[in-house]
Design a protein around this motif. Structure first.
Motif, PDB file in Angstrom:
ATOM      1  N   ARG A 222       6.657   8.350  38.718  1.00 53.48           N
ATOM      2  CA  ARG A 222       6.419   9.424  39.699  1.00 53.48           C
ATOM      3  C   ARG A 222       6.610  10.795  39.032  1.00 53.48           C
ATOM      4  NH1 ARG A 222       8.597  13.895  41.565  1.00 53.48           N
ATOM      5  NH2 ARG A 222      10.643  12.900  41.785  1.00 53.48           N
ATOM      6  N   ASP A 223       7.838  11.193  38.710  1.00 59.70           N
ATOM      7  CA  ASP A 223       8.032  12.508  38.069  1.00 59.70           C
ATOM      8  C   ASP A 223       7.339  12.498  36.703  1.00 59.70           C
ATOM      9  OD1 ASP A 223       9.110  15.112  37.527  1.00 59.70           O
ATOM     10  OD2 ASP A 223      10.872  14.621  38.709  1.00 59.70           O
TER      11      ASP A 223
ATOM     12  N   LEU B   1       7.856   8.767  46.653  1.00 60.43           N
ATOM     13  CA  LEU B   1       8.293  10.069  47.174  1.00 60.43           C
ATOM     14  C   LEU B   1       7.471  10.472  48.394  1.00 60.43           C
ATOM     15  CD1 LEU B   1      10.254  12.437  46.663  1.00 60.43           C
ATOM     16  CD2 LEU B   1       8.475  13.509  45.287  1.00 60.43           C
TER      17      LEU B   1
ATOM     18  N   HIS C  23      12.009   7.751  50.089  1.00 62.60           N
ATOM     19  CA  HIS C  23      12.643   8.911  49.429  1.00 62.60           C
ATOM     20  C   HIS C  23      11.965  10.190  49.946  1.00 62.60           C
ATOM     21  CE1 HIS C  23      13.468  11.173  45.341  1.00 62.60           C
ATOM     22  NE2 HIS C  23      14.149  11.690  46.361  1.00 62.60           N
TER      23      HIS C  23
ATOM     24  N   VAL D 166      11.924  14.459  50.118  1.00 67.03           N
ATOM     25  CA  VAL D 166      12.372  15.678  49.429  1.00 67.03           C
ATOM     26  C   VAL D 166      12.068  16.913  50.286  1.00 67.03           C
ATOM     27  CG1 VAL D 166      10.192  15.947  48.117  1.00 67.03           C
ATOM     28  CG2 VAL D 166      12.279  17.006  47.248  1.00 67.03           C
TER      29      VAL D 166
ATOM     30  N   SER E 214      16.554  14.064  49.179  1.00 70.91           N
ATOM     31  CA  SER E 214      16.781  14.983  48.054  1.00 70.91           C
ATOM     32  C   SER E 214      16.681  16.424  48.504  1.00 70.91           C
ATOM     33  CB  SER E 214      15.731  14.755  46.954  1.00 70.91           C
ATOM     34  OG  SER E 214      15.949  13.549  46.308  1.00 70.91           O
TER      35      SER E 214
ATOM     36  N   GLU F  49      15.911  19.597  47.441  1.00 68.51           N
ATOM     37  CA  GLU F  49      15.279  20.112  46.226  1.00 68.51           C
ATOM     38  C   GLU F  49      15.910  21.467  45.879  1.00 68.51           C
ATOM     39  OE1 GLU F  49      11.197  21.232  46.675  1.00 68.51           O
ATOM     40  OE2 GLU F  49      10.684  20.731  44.607  1.00 68.51           O
TER      41      GLU F  49
ATOM     42  N   ASN G 225      20.525  12.796  46.948  1.00 65.53           N
ATOM     43  CA  ASN G 225      20.230  13.063  45.541  1.00 65.53           C
ATOM     44  C   ASN G 225      20.257  14.568  45.271  1.00 65.53           C
ATOM     45  OD1 ASN G 225      19.140  12.607  42.885  1.00 65.53           O
ATOM     46  ND2 ASN G 225      17.133  13.203  43.711  1.00 65.53           N
TER      47      ASN G 225
ATOM     48  N   ALA H 217      19.438  17.576  43.403  1.00 67.67           N
ATOM     49  CA  ALA H 217      18.390  17.834  42.415  1.00 67.67           C
ATOM     50  C   ALA H 217      18.593  19.175  41.715  1.00 67.67           C
ATOM     51  CB  ALA H 217      17.027  17.809  43.104  1.00 67.67           C
TER      52      ALA H 217
ATOM     53  N   THR I 258      16.352  20.915  40.158  1.00 68.32           N
ATOM     54  CA  THR I 258      14.891  20.898  40.059  1.00 68.32           C
ATOM     55  C   THR I 258      14.347  21.747  38.916  1.00 68.32           C
ATOM     56  OG1 THR I 258      14.854  20.529  42.423  1.00 68.32           O
ATOM     57  CG2 THR I 258      12.806  21.344  41.445  1.00 68.32           C
TER      58      THR I 258
ATOM     59  N   HIS J  37      19.553  14.329  39.880  1.00 70.45           N
ATOM     60  CA  HIS J  37      18.202  14.354  39.301  1.00 70.45           C
ATOM     61  C   HIS J  37      18.108  15.664  38.516  1.00 70.45           C
ATOM     62  CE1 HIS J  37      13.674  13.763  39.833  1.00 70.45           C
ATOM     63  NE2 HIS J  37      13.738  15.031  39.457  1.00 70.45           N
TER      64      HIS J  37
ATOM     65  N   HIS K 294      16.530  18.277  35.542  1.00 66.37           N
ATOM     66  CA  HIS K 294      15.386  18.652  34.694  1.00 66.37           C
ATOM     67  C   HIS K 294      15.876  19.352  33.434  1.00 66.37           C
ATOM     68  CE1 HIS K 294      11.693  17.313  36.603  1.00 66.37           C
ATOM     69  NE2 HIS K 294      12.425  17.270  37.695  1.00 66.37           N
TER      70      HIS K 294
ATOM     71  N   GLU L 103      18.896   9.783  38.218  1.00 68.01           N
ATOM     72  CA  GLU L 103      17.437   9.671  38.178  1.00 68.01           C
ATOM     73  C   GLU L 103      16.968  10.114  36.790  1.00 68.01           C
ATOM     74  OE1 GLU L 103      16.821   9.986  42.934  1.00 68.01           O
ATOM     75  OE2 GLU L 103      15.516  11.186  41.669  1.00 68.01           O
TER      76      GLU L 103
HETATM   77  O1  KIV Z   1      12.769  17.838  40.638  1.00 71.49           O
HETATM   78  C1  KIV Z   1      12.942  17.515  41.828  1.00 71.49           C
HETATM   79  O2  KIV Z   1      13.597  18.214  42.605  1.00 71.49           O
HETATM   80  C2  KIV Z   1      12.334  16.272  42.272  1.00 71.49           C
HETATM   81  C3  KIV Z   1      12.747  15.761  43.613  1.00 71.49           C
HETATM   82  C4  KIV Z   1      11.678  14.971  44.241  1.00 71.49           C
HETATM   83  C5  KIV Z   1      14.005  14.976  43.506  1.00 71.49           C
HETATM   84  O3  KIV Z   1      11.582  15.655  41.545  1.00 71.49           O
END
Ligand code: KIV
Ligand code: ZN
Length: 379
Positions: free
Chosen positions: A12-13, A72, A96, A98, A138, A140, A166, A168, A170, A201, A203, A225
């Motif tokens: 997904r991501d 998602l 899930h 968001v 989530s 976000e 979750n 995040a 982001t 989660h 980044h 995640e």
């Molecule tokens: O980066 C993000 O916030 C997401 C959410 C869907 C968890 O990918």
């Protein structure tokens, strides 16, 4: 020892990365390998984004048995219904959802206020919980959110039926110590989180996704995640192989483990690189081409004496080929002798010194010398 759940979002991501799009057959192949890797949750796609993706998620839900299967959804009823129609076939489905929680998102993206966003969140979770016993929510951009508001959102979605929350990061805004404290604060201020799974989660915009994820584990997160090879939106997500192998390497510090079959890591990584057309750099931790190659003479000598001089993870543990020597002008006699003896060639004294001199001359000219070329020097 606490067991941390591994939520894999490669499909997904990871699949959001330009050029990484997979068709349904390719997604199934990767999902089967993720099942072999023994991840706890597979986020298989974003069903409302296209009918093709909804179908792919449905096929994964029907075929893959061991992990929880999720996808998602935005916090709107129609998206949730489409998602449910895909994941409902799984033995263990999850919805899930968001929705942004930072003022930046509330004001600039939704053009509304916190109260309205909270009401949307609660309504979405209530609807999802009426369909599915397992609902992840989530917030976000949680790391740029007002802490009082974030805690309120977390509490109210749990009351509405969320089984996983979750947090995040982001946009890769968090730093490890602060992120760890955020997890502790949420645990303290929202005691309801004790009854659910608290997830993170992260980044990698500033290169801290793995460090932030590990800090969250140290401070009470139950689920992380991650993606294979760290692929994902922009600079990517926390890399599965880094988080899993750090926990496997330092249980003394983290007091935590995962159920991942680490011997499947290299194969899974190669499959994702090839099928998603995103090769990793040679020095990538755990799965890069150089991760278990030793080139300096001092290191090669050390490895030949005892592997743990220069290896904290054995290549076999992640399904990689055993340590490999790259022979360069920096390699010493010990490594050259090792190559020759592995080929059954035993030479000593002047004979060996003459081969070693020729090896150094060759290495100066062509930088790297293969084992075969070293053997030819003798012949
Ligand atoms: O980066 C993000 O916030 C997401 C959410 C869907 C968890 O990918
Ligand atoms: Zn993300």
């Amino acid at each position: 020892m606490k067991t941390i759940k591994i939520f894999d979002t490669t499909l997904r991501d990871g699949e959001q990365v330009p050029g990484a799009k997979l068709n349904a057959d390719e997604k199934i192949i990767i999902a089967r390998q993720l099942e072999k890797l023994n991840v706890d949750v597979i986020e298989a796609g974003f069903p409302s984004s296209s009918p093709g993706d909804a179908e792919a998620v449905k096929r994964i839900a029907k075929e893959i048995k061991t992990p929880v299967i999720t996808g998602l959804s935005r916090a709107v009823k129609s998206d949730i219904d489409i998602l449910w129609n895909s994941v409902r076939y799984a033995d263990r489905p999850r919805i899930h959802i968001v929705l942004g929680s930072s003022d930046i998102h509330v004001k600039n993206k939704f053009r509304t206020d916190r109260k309205a966003v909270l009401a949307m969140a609660v309504a979405a979770v209530r609807h999802a919980a009426s369909l599915c016993p397992d609902v992840e929510y989530s917030p976000e951009d949680a790391t740029r959110s007002d802490i009082d508001y974030l805690c309120r959102v977390v509490r109210e979605v749990i009351w509405a039926g969320a089984t996983v929350v979750n947090i995040a990061d982001t946009v890769g805004w968090a730093v490890p110590q602060e992120f760890g404290q955020l997890i502790q604060t949420i645990r303290k201020r929202v005691p309801e989180t004790e009854g659910i799974t608290l997830s993170v989660h992260c980044h990698n915009d500033c290169g801290l996704a793995t460090a932030n994820t590990l800090a969250a584990i140290k401070n009470g997160a139950d689920q992380v995640e991650v993606t294979m090879n760290g692929i994902g939106e922009r600079a990517g997500n926390a890399a599965l192989e880094e988080v899993v192998m750090m926990l496997a390497t330092r249980p003394d510090y983290y007091g935590a483990k995962t159920a991942v079959r680490t011997q499947e890591i290299t194969l899974t990584s190669r499959m994702v690189q090839e099928m998603m057309h995103i090769p990793v750099q040679p020095n990538k931790a755990i799965i890069g081409g150089n991760a278990f190659r030793h080139s300096s003479g001092i290191h090669q000598d050390g490895i030949l004496k005892a592997k743990d001089n220069y290896e904290i993870i054995s290549p076999e543990m992640v399904g990689a080929v055993p340590h490999e020597f790259v022979l360069t002008a920096r390699s010493g006699r010990h490594a050259v002798r090792h190559i020759l003896e592995s080929a059954g060639i035993k030479i000593d004294g002047n004979e060996f010194e003459s081969v070693f001199r020729k090896f150094i001359e060759k290495a100066d000219v062509q930088k790297e010398v293969s084992s075969q070329e070293v053997i030819q020097l003798v012949q």
